[in-house]
Design an enzyme around this catalytic site. Structure first.
Site, PDB file in Angstrom:
ATOM      1  N   CYS A  78     -16.241   2.854  24.835  1.00  0.00           N
ATOM      2  CA  CYS A  78     -16.504   2.771  26.272  1.00  0.00           C
ATOM      3  C   CYS A  78     -17.918   3.218  26.692  1.00  0.00           C
ATOM      4  CB  CYS A  78     -15.516   3.648  27.014  1.00  0.00           C
ATOM      5  SG  CYS A  78     -13.833   3.409  26.502  1.00  0.00           S
ATOM      6  N   ARG A 109     -20.660  -1.730  24.474  1.00  0.00           N
ATOM      7  CA  ARG A 109     -19.889  -0.603  23.940  1.00  0.00           C
ATOM      8  C   ARG A 109     -18.382  -0.825  24.044  1.00  0.00           C
ATOM      9  NH1 ARG A 109     -23.300   3.944  23.652  1.00  0.00           N
ATOM     10  NH2 ARG A 109     -21.482   5.238  23.347  1.00  0.00           N
ATOM     11  N   TRP A 167     -13.210   0.094  26.126  1.00  0.00           N
ATOM     12  CA  TRP A 167     -12.663  -0.382  24.859  1.00  0.00           C
ATOM     13  C   TRP A 167     -11.372   0.410  24.705  1.00  0.00           C
ATOM     14  CZ3 TRP A 167     -11.146   1.634  20.112  1.00  0.00           C
ATOM     15  CH2 TRP A 167     -10.993   0.695  19.077  1.00  0.00           C
ATOM     16  N   ASN A 172     -15.337   8.504  28.003  1.00  0.00           N
ATOM     17  CA  ASN A 172     -15.490   7.868  26.701  1.00  0.00           C
ATOM     18  C   ASN A 172     -15.036   8.873  25.658  1.00  0.00           C
ATOM     19  OD1 ASN A 172     -16.282   6.488  24.406  1.00  0.00           O
ATOM     20  ND2 ASN A 172     -18.419   7.126  24.581  1.00  0.00           N
ATOM     21  N   GLY A 173     -14.079   8.489  24.813  1.00  0.00           N
ATOM     22  CA  GLY A 173     -13.572   9.405  23.789  1.00  0.00           C
ATOM     23  C   GLY A 173     -12.057   9.412  23.806  1.00  0.00           C
ATOM     24  N   GLU A 213     -21.753  -7.536   2.880  1.00  0.00           N
ATOM     25  CA  GLU A 213     -22.284  -7.645   4.242  1.00  0.00           C
ATOM     26  C   GLU A 213     -22.123  -9.069   4.791  1.00  0.00           C
ATOM     27  OE1 GLU A 213     -22.922  -5.701   6.462  1.00  0.00           O
ATOM     28  OE2 GLU A 213     -24.288  -6.668   7.866  1.00  0.00           O
ATOM     29  N   LYS A 229     -20.062  -9.926   8.171  1.00  0.00           N
ATOM     30  CA  LYS A 229     -20.700 -10.634   9.293  1.00  0.00           C
ATOM     31  C   LYS A 229     -19.845 -11.828   9.710  1.00  0.00           C
ATOM     32  CE  LYS A 229     -22.927  -8.616  10.661  1.00  0.00           C
ATOM     33  NZ  LYS A 229     -23.413  -7.313  10.301  1.00  0.00           N
ATOM     34  N   GLU A 285     -16.401 -10.807  11.232  1.00  0.00           N
ATOM     35  CA  GLU A 285     -16.595 -10.069  12.485  1.00  0.00           C
ATOM     36  C   GLU A 285     -16.797 -11.020  13.671  1.00  0.00           C
ATOM     37  OE1 GLU A 285     -20.108  -7.655  12.137  1.00  0.00           O
ATOM     38  OE2 GLU A 285     -19.458  -6.270  13.679  1.00  0.00           O
ATOM     39  N   HIS A 340      -9.219 -10.728 -12.235  1.00  0.00           N
ATOM     40  CA  HIS A 340      -8.230  -9.655 -12.349  1.00  0.00           C
ATOM     41  C   HIS A 340      -7.244  -9.682 -11.184  1.00  0.00           C
ATOM     42  CE1 HIS A 340     -10.279  -8.049 -15.806  1.00  0.00           C
ATOM     43  NE2 HIS A 340     -11.426  -8.167 -15.152  1.00  0.00           N
ATOM     44  N   LYS A 352     -19.799  -1.882  19.957  1.00  0.00           N
ATOM     45  CA  LYS A 352     -21.006  -1.593  19.181  1.00  0.00           C
ATOM     46  C   LYS A 352     -21.018  -0.187  18.604  1.00  0.00           C
ATOM     47  CE  LYS A 352     -25.231  -2.529  17.831  1.00  0.00           C
ATOM     48  NZ  LYS A 352     -25.309  -3.430  16.671  1.00  0.00           N
TER      49      LYS A 352
HETATM   50  O1  M6R Z   1     -24.002   2.732  14.347  1.00  0.00           O
HETATM   51  P1  M6R Z   1     -23.504   2.720  12.933  1.00  0.00           P
HETATM   52  O2  M6R Z   1     -24.494   2.130  11.979  1.00  0.00           O
HETATM   53  O3  M6R Z   1     -23.042   4.080  12.491  1.00  0.00           O
HETATM   54  O4  M6R Z   1     -22.240   1.780  12.951  1.00  0.00           O
HETATM   55  C1  M6R Z   1     -21.449   1.607  11.817  1.00  0.00           C
HETATM   56  C2  M6R Z   1     -20.565   0.377  11.941  1.00  0.00           C
HETATM   57  O5  M6R Z   1     -19.688   0.506  13.022  1.00  0.00           O
HETATM   58  C3  M6R Z   1     -21.399  -0.895  12.134  1.00  0.00           C
HETATM   59  O6  M6R Z   1     -22.314  -1.053  11.098  1.00  0.00           O
HETATM   60  C4  M6R Z   1     -20.482  -2.136  12.183  1.00  0.00           C
HETATM   61  O7  M6R Z   1     -19.851  -2.316  10.968  1.00  0.00           O
HETATM   62  C5  M6R Z   1     -21.306  -3.346  12.589  1.00  0.00           C
HETATM   63  N1  M6R Z   1     -20.909  -3.783  13.886  1.00  0.00           N
HETATM   64  C6  M6R Z   1     -21.157  -4.527  11.703  1.00  0.00           C
HETATM   65  O8  M6R Z   1     -21.926  -5.590  12.151  1.00  0.00           O
END
Ligand code: M6R
Length: 610
Positions: free
Chosen positions: A2, A27, A76, A102-103, A482, A486, A489, A505, A605
């Site tokens: 949030c 966020r 969120w 937020n939290g 990665e 991507k 996601e 395996h 984010k």
């Molecule tokens: O801000 P951070 O690098 O600590 O965030 C870690 C992950 O939440 C972040 O890398 C997430 O996996 C990305 N949104 C992926 O694209």
């Protein structure tokens, strides 16, 4: 998670709150709301499930609300589904207090039961409502007394913005384990989850620390610690331009951020290499310290963890020291073996990821020295680490990280080279060659981006695949992790990344005629081994998209169905180039599928809840 914002001044608050929320929407974006107090209008609260634009329409972009003090929230969901009633601000039953949060309030059930036993009726499923109701319960006319008593009962992580209808000349901001800043202006003050929400109005900000309470009035800010002692907060100047956090003509932030990578990597590297040697600001590691270092523990989440996976191969090769990469969310609970000779390398774009922050604190408690690689200046991880190396990526807004990943990787290379030069584990010539290759990386990234139409073409052939596998060995495997993240996601296609030798395996059972396999084969020492794995999946009917260096493209094309080629660089740096076509692939696939690229479902984010 949030985003919260608050404003108190002389102007109408609502349009400013909505503008702030538009910059915090990354966020969390399942609902949004504002509360504004105005003379003659009282406390006006509007909140709604859905994107911020729903709230903008409901409030006529804020023009329907009157008053110069208010708080806003973009959510969120943690406790309670996204709905109008669960949206913030949460309001006390008497309508006096509006709270944005937020939290997570971890003991909310116990507090709720206590208040219910006193006859308080709850309307939402949120943990936040207990804060508003507790404030009402303790309020006897003194706002700060009620806040103090309320905070004494809360456990968990919270950044709070509080507006009280009886005290509309002040806003209260409270921080405990969730980020919160105060923006200081002439005749107005703001609170926000991060600086992007206030920078249009003021560049002077203070970063609140855990346990601190800020009282914002039109003319100033007073900060107290948890013992109600006054704290003199330093004021920092934010020097980046607001345009850095805008789309600048691109359809999506992700596209803009992918294209910004050469310049971001250049900025991160160029000032840190002088005459073939690495010069890192604020970082002193003596040869003796590095000699005695027993282990390098890399701690991170998500894509930052994937940078750690590349780092393991790179740092072990350069330093001949054991490197352990661990997910931050696991580190805290795995009884990690840490000594005073352990160096913990914490990687985080936001510098606020709660799992990473908590793991960092645990590593420190266990005696490790902590070095952080962070993008956001002034973030909690940056402030609490023993040393920090900034990635100069600029603000990253798209939920799917791209330029932060690339600049984190660049810092890992710089760090590895710096340590290797200090320890003498690379020769002068090897060190100089790596430094030269690092300086050439931005130019090669530009070359990769110039060929983006090739990737777009492949994406147009593949966007309907129900499941996509990424395979690779060594550094290629780490990059595949990665690429797979991507893709899933932002495009919602199921995907797995596998160490290519591991397929047989178990997972090879999932390969059937037509399954798409992205085979990464840039790590030249293992090219032939990887190609054997490509043949194995081809034999079972897989369609193979190969990714390799230009010099190996023809060879790979003999087996793979399609090949994307990237320029060759120093073998250890190859992941920096390989990841870009994978980012583009995910982007173009998601575009073809009509996905909401910058705000993928269920994500946010900055992950500030455990
Ligand atoms: O801000 P951070 O690098 O600590 O965030 C870690 C992950 O939440 C972040 O890398 C997430 O996996 C990305 N949104 C992926 O694209």
């Amino acid at each position: 998670m949030c985003g919260i914002v608050g404003f108190i001044g002389a102007e109408e608050a609502a349009p400013i709150l909505l503008d702030g929320l538009s910059r915090l929407e990354y966020r969390g974006y399942d609902s949004a709301g504002v509360a504004v107090y105005g003379e003659g209008c009282g406390l006006q609260v509007v909140k709604a499930k859905g994107r911020l634009k729903v709230l903008e329409e409901l409030t006529q972009n804020g023009r329907a609300l009157h008053g110069a003090a208010g708080v806003g929230h973009t959510r969120w969901a943690t406790h309670g589904e996204p709905s109008d009633v669960n949206s913030h601000p949460q309001v006390s039953a008497d309508g006096r207090f509006a709270v944005v949060h937020n939290g997570i309030i971890e003991n909310y059930v116990e507090i709720k039961e206590f208040l219910q036993s006193k006859g308080v009726e709850f309307v939402s499923q949120t943990d936040t409502e207990v804060v508003a109701q507790l404030l009402e319960y303790y309020y006897k006319g003194g706002l700060l007394e009620a806040v103090g008593k309320t905070l004494e009962r809360l456990r968990g992580a919270y950044a709070l913005g509080i507006l009280c209808a009886d005290h509309p000349d002040m806003l209260i901001a409270v921080r405990q384990d969730s980020p919160l800043i105060v923006g200081r202006g002439e005749g107005f003050q703001m609170l926000a989850s991060d600086v992007t929400a206030v920078i249009k109005y003021t560049r002077e900000v203070s970063y609140l620390d855990d346990g601190e309470i800020a009282i914002l009035t039109r003319d100033g800010v007073e900060v107290m610690d948890r013992y109600h002692q006054r704290v003199d907060k330093p004021v920092s100047h934010v020097d980046w331009e607001i345009s850095a956090a805008e789309k600048g003509g691109y359809e999506h932030f992700m596209a803009k951020e992918i294209m910004e990578q050469p310049q971001a990597v250049r900025k991160t590297i160029s000032t840190r290499i002088r005459e073939g040697r690495v010069v890192m600001e604020g970082m002193e590691f003596s040869p003796a310290y590095l000699r005695d270092m027993d282990k390098l523990y890399i701690i991170a989440c998500g894509s930052s963890y994937h940078v750690g996976m590349v780092a393991k191969y790179v740092l072990e090769k350069l330093l001949r020291k054991p490197v352990e990469v661990t997910l931050a969310s696991e580190f805290r609970y795995c009884d990690p073996i840490v000594t005073k000779n352990t160096l913990a390398l914490v990687i985080s774009q936001s510098g606020e990821t709660i799992d990473t922050l908590a793991a960092m604190r645990e590593a420190k408690r266990l005696g490790a020295r902590v070095l952080a690689i962070v993008n956001v200046v002034g973030s909690t991880i940056a402030r609490e680490a023993d040393g920090v190396l900034y990635t100069w990526a600029g603000p990253e807004i798209a939920v799917a990280t791209t330029k932060a990943y690339s600049t984190q990787l660049a810092v890992v290379y710089l760090l590895g080279l710096s340590f290797a030069q200090t320890m003498g584990t690379v020769s002068e010539e090897e060190g100089a060659a790596l430094a030269e290759a690092l300086l050439a990386l931005p130019g090669k990234l530009e070359e990769v981006l110039e060929r983006r139409q090739d990737v777009q073409y492949f994406a147009s052939l593949c966007f309907n695949h129900p499941s996509i596998f990424f395979i690779g060995r060594n550094l290629d495997y780490a990059v595949g992790l990665e690429g797979s993240l991507k893709l899933k996601e932002i495009s919602y296609i199921h995907s797995e990344a596998y160490a290519a030798g591991e397929l047989k395996h178990g997972t090879i059972s999932l390969i059937e005629p037509g399954t798409l396999v992205v085979a990464l084969a840039s790590y030249s020492p293992l090219f032939e081994k990887l190609m054997s794995n490509v043949v194995e999946v081809k034999s079972r009917g897989a369609r193979v998209l190969g990714l390799t260096t230009a010099d190996l493209a023809e060879e790979m094309g003999k087996t793979a169905d399609y090949v994307i080629a990237v320029p060759r660089t120093h073998p250890l740096l190859q992941p920096s180039l390989d990841v870009v076509p994978l980012q583009l692939f995910a982007y173009y696939v998601a575009l073809q599928r009509g996905c909401d690229i910058d705000k993928p479902r269920n994500l946010a984010k900055s992950v500030t809840v455990e």
